[in-house]
Design a protein around this motif. Sequence first.
Motif, PDB file in Angstrom:
ATOM      1  N   CYS A  45      33.812  35.882  41.877  1.00 41.98           N
ATOM      2  CA  CYS A  45      34.844  36.767  40.534  1.00 41.98           C
ATOM      3  C   CYS A  45      33.518  36.966  39.192  1.00 41.98           C
ATOM      4  O   CYS A  45      33.502  37.623  39.243  1.00 41.98           O
ATOM      5  CB  CYS A  45      35.502  35.816  39.815  1.00 41.98           C
ATOM      6  SG  CYS A  45      37.371  36.268  40.503  1.00 41.98           S
ATOM      7  N   VAL A  77      43.590  37.205  41.894  1.00 39.65           N
ATOM      8  CA  VAL A  77      42.558  35.945  43.294  1.00 39.65           C
ATOM      9  C   VAL A  77      43.154  34.675  44.118  1.00 39.65           C
ATOM     10  O   VAL A  77      43.317  34.560  43.379  1.00 39.65           O
ATOM     11  CB  VAL A  77      41.446  36.565  42.784  1.00 39.65           C
ATOM     12  CG1 VAL A  77      40.258  36.456  43.740  1.00 39.65           C
ATOM     13  CG2 VAL A  77      41.045  37.589  42.185  1.00 39.65           C
ATOM     14  N   THR A 117      40.928  46.080  45.082  1.00 40.65           N
ATOM     15  CA  THR A 117      41.278  45.744  43.700  1.00 40.65           C
ATOM     16  C   THR A 117      39.408  45.730  42.864  1.00 40.65           C
ATOM     17  O   THR A 117      40.040  45.872  41.850  1.00 40.65           O
ATOM     18  CB  THR A 117      41.212  43.485  44.057  1.00 40.65           C
ATOM     19  OG1 THR A 117      41.848  43.856  45.178  1.00 40.65           O
ATOM     20  CG2 THR A 117      41.165  43.304  43.042  1.00 40.65           C
ATOM     21  N   ILE A 131      37.890  38.563  47.448  1.00 46.03           N
ATOM     22  CA  ILE A 131      38.844  40.502  47.052  1.00 46.03           C
ATOM     23  C   ILE A 131      38.033  41.299  47.552  1.00 46.03           C
ATOM     24  O   ILE A 131      37.412  41.147  48.566  1.00 46.03           O
ATOM     25  CB  ILE A 131      37.277  40.367  45.408  1.00 46.03           C
ATOM     26  CG1 ILE A 131      37.752  39.116  44.656  1.00 46.03           C
ATOM     27  CG2 ILE A 131      38.007  41.380  44.734  1.00 46.03           C
ATOM     28  CD1 ILE A 131      36.908  38.572  43.830  1.00 46.03           C
TER      29      ILE A 131
END
Length: 731
Positions: free
Chosen positions: A164, A119, A129, A125
């Motif tokens: 994330c 990433v 993905t 992102i």
Amino acid sequence: MGATSHQAGAAGRALTADRPSSVRNVVLVGHSGSGKTTLVEALALTAGAVNRAGRVEDGATVSDYDEIEHRRQRSVQLSLVPVEWGGIKINVLDTPGYADFVGELRAGLRAADAALFVVSASDGIDGATRMVWDECEAVGMPRAIVVTHLEAARADYTQMADVCGQIFGADDPDAVIPLYLPLHGPAGPDGHAPVTGLLGLLSQRVYDYSSGERTERDPDPAELALISGARSRLIEGIIAESEDESLMDRYLGGEDIDIKTLVDDLERAVARGTFHPVLMAAPAAEGAKQGLGTVELLELVTGGFPTPLERGPVTVTTPDGAVRPAVTCDPDGPLVAEVVKTSSDPYVGRVSLVRVFSGTLRPEQTVHVSGHGLTDRGHEDHDVDERIGTLTSPFGKQQRTLDRCIAGDLACVAKLTRAETGDTLSAKDDPLLMEPWAMPDPLLPLAIEAHSKADEDKLSQGLARLVAEDPTMRLEQNPHTHQVVLWCLGEAHQDVALERLRTRYGVQVDAVPHKVSLRETFGAKAAGRGRHVKQSGGHGQFAICEIEVEPLPPGSGIEFVDKVVGGAVPRQFIPSVEKGVRTQAARGVSAGYPLVDVRVTLLDGKAHSVDSSDAAFQTAGALALREAAAEARIELLEPVAELAVIVPDEYVGPVMSDLAGRRGRVVGTEQAGAGRTRVRAEIPEIEIGRYAVELRSVSHGTGRFARAYARHEPMPPQVAVKVREQAEKGT
């Protein structure tokens, strides 16, 4: 994590695994430009596999070494880079991030036992993905995240680690947690303070990379104060995944849990696929021996990612479909290996990248090559015995010889002339077959013609090799339009296919407009008279026939009815009239497209006792049909496809608006999983020639679709006028 591992340099030699437990197979996943290839170079440098920034020869890297990749500055194929760390062989599978090459990503996922999601700290992102993460989660593949591009001015590791957690940890936020915090050096003129080291949350140690080589020290009080809250969250996340149910009570009761216990629990949770640590990495500076975070990443891979022994048994059958016992990762078991990639080398010929799931593969061994289940892509089922050549371990353009490849490992095999991507290799006296992995359907057509007569002679062989290498490409010889069509995943996929035809196989082709299978029909009843009378000395030609043409329901084809009375057309010539009518119908009567769904009735005619013949009545039948068409309204029929588009909920509106603008009719919507909707529509095929590209734009790369032929139906008059004009111009 955090204990220093001794690296074992591997530069210049092949890496041979002697047992499955000493192998790790890791695939790198991430969008184009996220830094996967740069990360591979940094890992190779840190592991001692190369001596300078991932370069092996002629400026090529250990990962992107193909000439096409050089020219495009982009990965377009799966590449294997083996490195060694602490006595463990790590097969790093670098995949392209661009959506057109998702087939290479699928192959990498098939060959790997764990995935490392790369990433970019500056780019974030993307939707594609996220989709791959969900796919990995569905099958329980272990995953970790590494944040790159820390050197970018707007990069913020802490913020990206939080993102994330929000995206990848949506279902379990405590399962996606950083293992390290960044330590920053002095800010530069732009105000950006570069990351120069890591602060281990478990070990409470500082790993300093500012000198170009990793050093370790105790944190100062200010650094130690940074980790308190993050460390507690990490420990709680690890303990939540521990098999020791008493550990959480002990921790909450104030007990200081031993770091070895925490590391062991962390590694087990990572290997099970229930915990996904976040790390960071940066390439090595000029002259440096190690890139930031690469040692920590290699330690996670060797300590936390699963061995091939932890992969579940593989289901196999015989080539004729009989179920056999599942095979496990045993070097002494029956040979079962799979071709995950096929490429062509100008000197060696066909080279197959193989993952061995059971048994041991050896040079000069005779194996059974079995390929089934891809006939819809233009691949014929095949079962042959072949003697393999050398076994090698790839490293950039180099191929380093191996004496064996055991279960759990990967290697390249030379001289398998019939092997294609997805084929199974097994013992010749015990042939077995693995089911091929799911591949996306190629839905972007590319119609091609040979550039010259010399190219025409080489075209079929070049196309066969191209399709054998890439199962995401489908070759079609369209019997209706008489075009050779390569179905691809996108424009970049098309460009690479044409370049490979030209550079690898010496075939120059021209792209031509893709044609859809249009047809014609009568819009109303009409009559026609065909008169073919010639007398120019010798045997003459005489045939007259009168017909009536009327439209039939869709799907009826051509129906021929004989209603001649009194022998006006002799019985032996009635089939001749029908043949002439059908031949003319195949050629079309208006814009050159086949005529369908009509009844042609032969009513009357005349014959001559000497000059009438089969050929004369064939000609008269064709003339009669053309005359009837000249007096009637001829409709063009266009193929209509059933479309099923799956997109995130937020893109349903734009997708439906786009379909409406293409003369599409939405027939329904339904949920297709969490946060995704399936839109079902009917749409003329002429409107979706480039839909594979345009849907990607509308849905920001998150949409996918399937199509199937539904029927032919009349084309709107204003569209039909344009099609006829194009037909008259020959385009």
